[in-house]
Design a protein around this motif. Sequence first.
Motif, PDB file in Angstrom:
ATOM      1  N   ALA A  23       0.839  -1.204   0.000  1.00 50.42           N
ATOM      2  CA  ALA A  23       0.000   0.000   0.000  1.00 50.42           C
ATOM      3  C   ALA A  23       0.874   1.255   0.000  1.00 50.42           C
ATOM      4  CB  ALA A  23      -0.930   0.001   1.208  1.00 50.42           C
ATOM      5  N   PHE A  24       1.985   1.213   0.756  1.00 51.54           N
ATOM      6  CA  PHE A  24       2.901   2.360   0.796  1.00 51.54           C
ATOM      7  C   PHE A  24       3.490   2.618  -0.591  1.00 51.54           C
ATOM      8  CE2 PHE A  24       7.355   3.894   1.342  1.00 51.54           C
ATOM      9  CZ  PHE A  24       7.068   5.153   1.855  1.00 51.54           C
ATOM     10  N   ALA A  25       3.908   1.542  -1.260  1.00 52.62           N
ATOM     11  CA  ALA A  25       4.509   1.680  -2.586  1.00 52.62           C
ATOM     12  C   ALA A  25       3.465   2.160  -3.597  1.00 52.62           C
ATOM     13  CB  ALA A  25       5.117   0.350  -3.030  1.00 52.62           C
ATOM     14  N   GLU A  26       2.251   1.655  -3.478  1.00 53.54           N
ATOM     15  CA  GLU A  26       1.187   2.051  -4.410  1.00 53.54           C
ATOM     16  C   GLU A  26       0.929   3.562  -4.302  1.00 53.54           C
ATOM     17  OE1 GLU A  26      -0.147   0.211  -7.473  1.00 53.54           O
ATOM     18  OE2 GLU A  26       0.376  -1.115  -5.822  1.00 53.54           O
ATOM     19  N   ARG A  27       0.891   4.052  -3.052  1.00 54.35           N
ATOM     20  CA  ARG A  27       0.742   5.505  -2.859  1.00 54.35           C
ATOM     21  C   ARG A  27       1.939   6.233  -3.444  1.00 54.35           C
ATOM     22  NH1 ARG A  27      -0.828   4.019   2.264  1.00 54.35           N
ATOM     23  NH2 ARG A  27       1.179   4.587   3.183  1.00 54.35           N
ATOM     24  N   GLY A  28       3.133   5.661  -3.240  1.00 58.70           N
ATOM     25  CA  GLY A  28       4.363   6.269  -3.752  1.00 58.70           C
ATOM     26  C   GLY A  28       4.350   6.406  -5.268  1.00 58.70           C
ATOM     27  N   VAL A  29       3.809   5.397  -5.961  1.00 57.83           N
ATOM     28  CA  VAL A  29       3.728   5.467  -7.427  1.00 57.83           C
ATOM     29  C   VAL A  29       2.874   6.666  -7.839  1.00 57.83           C
ATOM     30  CG1 VAL A  29       2.774   4.319  -9.472  1.00 57.83           C
ATOM     31  CG2 VAL A  29       4.199   3.028  -7.863  1.00 57.83           C
TER      32      VAL A  29
ATOM     33  N   ILE B 264      11.584   9.086  -3.623  1.00 57.62           N
ATOM     34  CA  ILE B 264      12.569   8.106  -4.094  1.00 57.62           C
ATOM     35  C   ILE B 264      13.362   7.530  -2.920  1.00 57.62           C
ATOM     36  CG2 ILE B 264      14.788   7.902  -5.312  1.00 57.62           C
ATOM     37  CD1 ILE B 264      13.674   9.796  -7.460  1.00 57.62           C
ATOM     38  N   MET B 265      13.873   8.417  -2.076  1.00 55.57           N
ATOM     39  CA  MET B 265      14.732   7.956  -0.971  1.00 55.57           C
ATOM     40  C   MET B 265      13.934   7.134   0.038  1.00 55.57           C
ATOM     41  SD  MET B 265      17.391  11.148  -0.360  1.00 55.57           S
ATOM     42  CE  MET B 265      16.258  12.534  -0.502  1.00 55.57           C
ATOM     43  N   ARG B 266      12.739   7.599   0.354  1.00 52.29           N
ATOM     44  CA  ARG B 266      11.954   6.868   1.354  1.00 52.29           C
ATOM     45  C   ARG B 266      11.541   5.500   0.842  1.00 52.29           C
ATOM     46  NH1 ARG B 266       8.511  11.115   4.970  1.00 52.29           N
ATOM     47  NH2 ARG B 266       8.190   9.186   6.153  1.00 52.29           N
ATOM     48  N   ASP B 267      11.270   5.404  -0.467  1.00 48.76           N
ATOM     49  CA  ASP B 267      10.886   4.092  -0.985  1.00 48.76           C
ATOM     50  C   ASP B 267      12.060   3.115  -0.976  1.00 48.76           C
ATOM     51  OD1 ASP B 267       8.636   2.535  -2.289  1.00 48.76           O
ATOM     52  OD2 ASP B 267      10.350   2.121  -3.581  1.00 48.76           O
TER      53      ASP B 267
END
Lengths: 359, 359
Positions: free
Chosen positions: B222-228, B247-250
């Motif tokens: 879910a975190f990555a999906e929001r990041g996209v 970018i850095m947080r992911d």
Amino acid sequence: MADSNKIFTAAAGSNIAFIKYWGRRDDALNLPANSSISMTLDSAVSTRTSVAFSRKLDRDRLYINGEEEQLDGSANEKTVFMKRILDHVRSVAKAKEHVLIVSENSFPSSAGMASSASGAAALVTALDAALGMGMDERGKSILTRQISGSACRSVQGGFVKWNRGVEKDGADSYAVQVADERHWPELMDIIAVVDASKKRVSSSEGHSSTPKTSPLYAARPAFAERGVGVVEKALVARDFQTLAEAIMRDSNNMHATMLDTWKPIMYLNDKSREIMYAVEDLNSRKRGYVAAYTFDAGPNAHLITTREHRKEVLGAIDAVSGISRVIESGVGAGPELLGEAEALIDAAGLGPKRPPRKA
Amino acid sequence: MADSNKIFTAAAGSNIAFIKYWGRRDDALNLPANSSISMTLDSAVSTRTSVAFSRKLDRDRLYINGEEEQLDGSANEKTVFMKRILDHVRSVAKAKEHVLIVSENSFPSSAGMASSASGAAALVTALDAALGMGMDERGKSILTRQISGSACRSVQGGFVKWNRGVEKDGADSYAVQVADERHWPELMDIIAVVDASKKRVSSSEGHSSTPKTSPLYAARPAFAERGVGVVEKALVARDFQTLAEAIMRDSNNMHATMLDTWKPIMYLNDKSREIMYAVEDLNSRKRGYVAAYTFDAGPNAHLITTREHRKEVLGAIDAVSGISRVIESGVGAGPELLGEAEALIDAAGLGPKRPPRKA
């Protein structure tokens, strides 16, 4: 009320958490997001603290390993909490005198190891005696917790659980003994001290920032709470296989939430990882766990093993270069009051001018 | 059906993910747990692959950087998928001939950089041409994904999003272009190659083990999906501040789930961390983000910046010892078909006996 011509000395061991405390639910009271469980260490990793209240002192004075530290927190934020505790106990004991505190660790400062757990437990024990407060274990544990969270587990010997508690004021957040030091005396901690650069983020800062900024952290408290249950059962049953895996997974889990913090907190270094791999390889060769690695807020490896595997563990890390020192500790007893000395502050050379080397 | 006297050559760039793919929901089809988004790299980090189908070949032959590799996966499990793709396209194109595949990277093998993304994209492009299949971008992306997940993003140039999809067969899990290479040509990737020891855990193994064993991983998709979503908007708006932090947080988030895997997966090393700190310090000096670090499944740092800050970034990592090579890449275009050569396998020296150096 304070006994102004006496020096009270107490010693306490540090502790190594099998399930870690990382992340507060209350910053001011040092209330943890999850329970934790640890083994108290013995005199190899301990602090001896002497306190004396006297009207001859012009102000509170604190010496740690021979160096004077200011109680305003300019050197170390833990001293802010220490000052708060001093004012609190003085008010409870109706003491008005200033205090001299002299604290010495059994391990060199250069080892880069935290002394806040053993230091806070020894201090609270000595203060309790000096002021004749007669605090129970719960009271000492709560007071110690407020100086340094994990330190509250050092108020007991053997194997100790710090219950997170649910009360807002922290009245139920203190350490209880799961089993004493005679329960599993074969267990030991081989500490591989590795050179560390200065921390970019203090653990106190991290306890606050990780819960606020790590998207992964939300899953940690429940994982750690389950881990405490698993470790408690494994300790009671002296089940090293279950214990070892739980210890390693919890350490990795905590360091993972640190890396996921913004900005990231990274305490493990290449030496830490080399030691982890050495332990993995040793366990793999033995087709079962004979050692578990765990890391606090720094790169030093704590290798939990039993005496029968001591030599194998030492052999396994022998090939890792960059280990500056190895310290071995068994299961420690709780804080010990080393007696009181009749001594005038002046006579003992503990006057305000010359910083003493020993109490 | 295969054009047996011709050599088809294609080139494709690698890609660097701004929001990473880590963790599969289906191992066989390489279906990801979350969407991801990347920048395609240019010829500095690319692969050129030639294919020729011929009745003169006694078996399928694969040469990567001049070394013959077995298609049975004995050297590299990706070759198993490659073999499966070959059989698939031959069956679709009704081709019976064996194939010769010659693949060369634009960067030295010793750089320790993954070539599976550029290699798979170039291979699929060349196969499509050689067999006259006329695949669309979606078809090529799906085929490439099955050789190596992240590689499917290299089938397009510029900025590319790989939608996770919801279908069980992966029919909707492929890459689409968010913006082409002319949208933000100032963006660049400065790659600091650092010495790496052999990986203890392959990324393919990790894609499977992390979702199964990391208690923290549940929060990542879910975190990555929001990041996209955040990165896509930032790319469209050319908003470097938002882009850099995401970018850095992911990257940190992905490496945290790796560390939380059992057994732990650790790709970052002391050099990686030194570079992260150098970037933190640079951004702090500039009072804003001028660079972002990101790490794939290895210790090499990818520093995303804009051309105007190139020199500052190079200066910031200049003090880090142990960087063995710096490679600079701009935003790359999609795979390019370099034309077909009329050449008999024999005449080109590509017979089964002598391993060729160049196609």
